[in-house]
Design an enzyme around this catalytic site. Structure first.
Site, short mmCIF file in Angstrom:
data_model
loop_
_atom_site.label_atom_id
_atom_site.label_comp_id
_atom_site.label_asym_id
_atom_site.label_seq_id
_atom_site.Cartn_x
_atom_site.Cartn_y
_atom_site.Cartn_z
N ARG A 217 3.13 15.27 -5.26
CA ARG A 217 1.80 15.88 -5.05
C ARG A 217 1.50 17.11 -5.90
O ARG A 217 0.42 17.68 -5.77
CB ARG A 217 1.59 16.23 -3.57
CG ARG A 217 1.72 15.07 -2.61
CD ARG A 217 0.65 14.02 -2.83
NE ARG A 217 0.63 13.02 -1.78
CZ ARG A 217 0.53 11.73 -1.98
NH1 ARG A 217 0.41 11.24 -3.21
NH2 ARG A 217 0.52 10.89 -0.98
N HIS B 13 7.23 -1.29 -3.93
CA HIS B 13 7.01 -1.59 -2.49
C HIS B 13 6.66 -3.05 -2.16
O HIS B 13 5.58 -3.34 -1.63
CB HIS B 13 5.96 -0.66 -1.90
CG HIS B 13 4.73 -0.38 -2.74
ND1 HIS B 13 3.97 -1.38 -3.28
CD2 HIS B 13 4.15 0.78 -3.12
CE1 HIS B 13 2.95 -0.84 -3.95
NE2 HIS B 13 3.05 0.47 -3.88
N HIS C 169 6.16 10.56 -4.21
CA HIS C 169 4.94 11.29 -4.51
C HIS C 169 5.19 12.77 -4.20
O HIS C 169 5.35 13.14 -3.04
CB HIS C 169 3.77 10.76 -3.67
CG HIS C 169 3.43 9.33 -3.98
ND1 HIS C 169 2.63 8.98 -5.06
CD2 HIS C 169 3.79 8.17 -3.38
CE1 HIS C 169 2.51 7.65 -5.09
NE2 HIS C 169 3.20 7.14 -4.10
N HIS D 259 0.94 13.63 3.24
CA HIS D 259 -0.50 13.87 3.34
C HIS D 259 -0.76 15.05 4.26
O HIS D 259 -0.09 15.20 5.29
CB HIS D 259 -1.22 12.64 3.89
CG HIS D 259 -1.34 11.52 2.89
ND1 HIS D 259 -2.03 11.66 1.70
CD2 HIS D 259 -0.85 10.26 2.89
CE1 HIS D 259 -1.96 10.52 1.02
NE2 HIS D 259 -1.24 9.66 1.71
N GLY E 139 -0.15 6.05 3.63
CA GLY E 139 1.10 6.63 3.16
C GLY E 139 1.85 7.35 4.26
O GLY E 139 1.25 7.85 5.20
N ASP F 12 0.67 3.61 -9.94
CA ASP F 12 0.83 3.43 -8.49
C ASP F 12 -0.24 4.13 -7.67
O ASP F 12 -0.64 5.26 -7.95
CB ASP F 12 2.20 3.93 -8.04
CG ASP F 12 2.39 3.71 -6.56
OD1 ASP F 12 2.48 2.55 -6.14
OD2 ASP F 12 2.39 4.70 -5.80
N ASP G 161 8.68 5.51 -1.42
CA ASP G 161 7.22 5.66 -1.44
C ASP G 161 6.84 6.86 -0.56
O ASP G 161 5.81 6.81 0.15
CB ASP G 161 6.51 4.38 -1.00
CG ASP G 161 5.03 4.39 -1.37
OD1 ASP G 161 4.57 5.35 -2.01
OD2 ASP G 161 4.33 3.42 -1.01
N HIS H 246 10.58 6.08 -6.34
CA HIS H 246 9.16 6.12 -5.96
C HIS H 246 8.88 7.27 -5.00
O HIS H 246 8.91 7.11 -3.79
CB HIS H 246 8.82 4.77 -5.31
CG HIS H 246 7.37 4.51 -5.16
ND1 HIS H 246 6.82 3.26 -5.31
CD2 HIS H 246 6.32 5.33 -4.87
CE1 HIS H 246 5.52 3.32 -5.11
NE2 HIS H 246 5.19 4.56 -4.84
N ASN I 141 0.06 1.70 2.31
CA ASN I 141 -0.30 0.71 1.32
C ASN I 141 0.92 0.33 0.48
O ASN I 141 1.51 1.21 -0.13
CB ASN I 141 -1.39 1.28 0.40
CG ASN I 141 -2.08 0.20 -0.39
OD1 ASN I 141 -1.98 -0.97 -0.04
ND2 ASN I 141 -2.77 0.58 -1.45
C1 NCD Z 1 0.30 6.25 -1.87
C2 NCD Z 1 -0.05 7.72 -1.95
O1 NCD Z 1 -0.38 8.31 -0.91
O2 NCD Z 1 0.02 8.31 -3.04
N1 NCD Z 1 0.09 5.78 -0.54
C3 NCD Z 1 0.69 4.73 0.03
O3 NCD Z 1 0.27 4.33 1.12
N2 NCD Z 1 1.69 4.13 -0.55
C4 NCD Z 1 -0.50 5.55 -2.89
C5 NCD Z 1 -0.81 4.13 -2.60
O4 NCD Z 1 -0.01 3.26 -2.96
O5 NCD Z 1 -1.86 3.88 -2.02
#
Ligand code: NCD
Length: 437
Positions: free
Chosen positions: A64, A234, A62, A311, A326, A154, A307, A60, A280
């Site tokens: 981006r 998660h 991201h 950001h 996130g 997701d 996860d 898992h 989240n």
């Molecule tokens: C995830 C993201 O930023 O892509 N963020 C997170 O808090 N896990 C997506 C999500 O599940 O909201």
């Protein structure tokens, strides 16, 4: 450097051994003489005091890219992965454009190969645009060069039970799986943090644990009804663990992951109003953390997954309600997992290897990963120093983003080296800068 002699590593389950790697694969394990290798262009790595784990596998991540390259790219994210001891990551589909076509998943896989720091296995979206309305091109993504097996919306829950049923029937035909972000959206409208005593005190709208548990319970039933595989992303609550335990006992084909932050942090952190703790699903109660830790050791929770959610500053360094959820995970996951499993002196390295590497590789179908060294296997390993500590300095991370909740913390265990098919992506704790493609 795809010919390497790793000297005196503590190999989980085997004790101290030398590992000789030739052309990216394990050639010999045991006591390997340096003399026999010097003439043959073999680099020697002294692993005295280091533990050799199969390279970590993240279910898992991201990355981006495409779309939010200001927060992370495939290159920066896989450098962060290598630094964290990972040799393979599964890239979530919530990019811009969404990874809901063969074209996008092939692009992400190609970017991963070009970067060369970790194998990138794209995850395909379940629904077009993650909108939860119509199935994405699941078959085309499965048949594409990216050979997608795992599908997930997701960031959004596959909320419509008919869509979920159809997706499961579809992926079952090629032994694929759906990774569910379990969140009943009507129960979490406007939610900002875990619903409980702390949210009541702070006056922030709560995300009740039942919103996760209700979807997990439903999807266990759908998994059993369709005979397909469901993976729960998660998992964050004690009651979710109970439901998954019962489902497994009945033989449902369900697996589950937990994130390092849910193994360590609680909703008490929200008292700071620092959005770095907004995630989240949200950070839960101490009682949930304790159950998640025990479930991870027991194996009810199959895997640790980061996860990793980078950001950009404008999306995170703002007021709590406006901040995106996130947190970063790749570079701290191993250390936090060791802490959660009792600290470096107590941790069972075999359990750690199982939850961070072997099992996630099996769930994702990544056959070359999650393998303990055996003659003939691909040399995808990480060497960790169990007695070293390090301090998390956000500016020093390989990720392009800085949203780590562990800034300034001293953590146990350092990654000394990561090998991808015998090539060091990290050596002496530093990223190797040459291109590996
Ligand atoms: C995830 C993201 O930023 O892509 N963020 C997170 O808090 N896990 C997506 C999500 O599940 O909201």
């Amino acid at each position: 450097m795809s010919n390497v002699l790793i000297k005196s590593a503590d190999i989980v389950g085997k004790g101290r051994r030398d590992v000789l790697v030739r052309d990216g694969r394990v050639a010999e394990i045991g006591s390997v003489s340096e003399k026999s290798t010097v003439a043959k262009d073999v680099e020697v790595v002294d692993a005295d005091g280091l533990v050799l784990l199969p390279g970590l596998v993240d279910l898992h991540t991201h990355l981006r890219e495409p779309g939010r390259e200001d927060a992370e790219t495939v290159l920066s994210g896989t450098r962060a992965a290598a630094k964290g001891g990972y040799t393979a990551v599964c890239a979530m589909a919530n990019s811009y454009p969404v990874a809901d076509t063969a074209g996008v998943v092939e692009q992400v896989a190609a970017l991963g190969r070009a970067a060369g720091y970790a194998d990138v296995q794209p995850i395909g979206a379940v629904s077009i645009g993650l909108e939860g309305k119509r199935l994405a091109e699941i078959g085309a993504m499965a048949q594409s060069a990216a050979a997608v097996r795992m599908f997930s919306d997701d960031g959004h829950c596959v909320h419509d039970p008919v869509l979920m049923r159809r997706a499961l029937e579809y992926v079952k035909t090629f032994d694929g799986l759906v990774a569910q972000h379990a969140e009943e959206p009507r129960l979490t409208e406007g939610a900002q943090m875990n619903e409980g005593a702390v949210s009541a005190e702070l006056g922030l709208p709560g995300w009740p644990s039942v919103a996760e548990e209700a979807i997990i319970a439903r999807d266990v039933l759908l998994a059993e009804y369709t005979g397909a595989r469901v993976h729960f992303c998660h998992v964050s609550t004690a009651r979710s663990v109970d439901i998954i335990r019962e489902a497994k006992a009945r033989g449902a084909k369900v697996t589950a992951e937990v994130c390092p932050h849910h193994l360590l942090l609680t909703d008490e952190a929200a008292r700071s109003y620092d959005p770095v703790y907004k995630v989240n699903p949200p950070l839960r109660r101490e009682a949930d953390v304790a159950v998640l830790r025990a479930a991870l050791v027991e194996g009810v929770i199959d895997a640790v997954a980061t996860d990793h959610a980078p950001h950009a500053p404008q999306d995170k360094e703002c007021e709590w309600a406006a901040a995106r959820p996130g947190m970063l995970g790749l570079e701290t996951a191993l250390s936090i997992s060791v802490l959660a499993l009792g600290g470096p002196a107590e941790v069972d390295w075999d359990v750690l290897a199982e939850r961070t590497s072997r099992t996630p590789a099996r769930i994702a179908g990544l056959e070359a990963h999650g393998r303990d060294p055996q003659p003939g296997t691909e040399a995808n390993f990480t060497l960790v120093d169990p007695s070293a500590t390090w301090t998390v300095v956000p500016e020093g991370l390989a990720s392009l983003s800085r949203n780590t909740p562990y800034a300034g913390m001293e953590l146990p265990v350092t990654v000394q080296a990561t090998f991808l098919r015998g090539r060091a992506t990290v050596l002496n704790g530093k990223i190797e800068e040459e291109t590996h493609s």
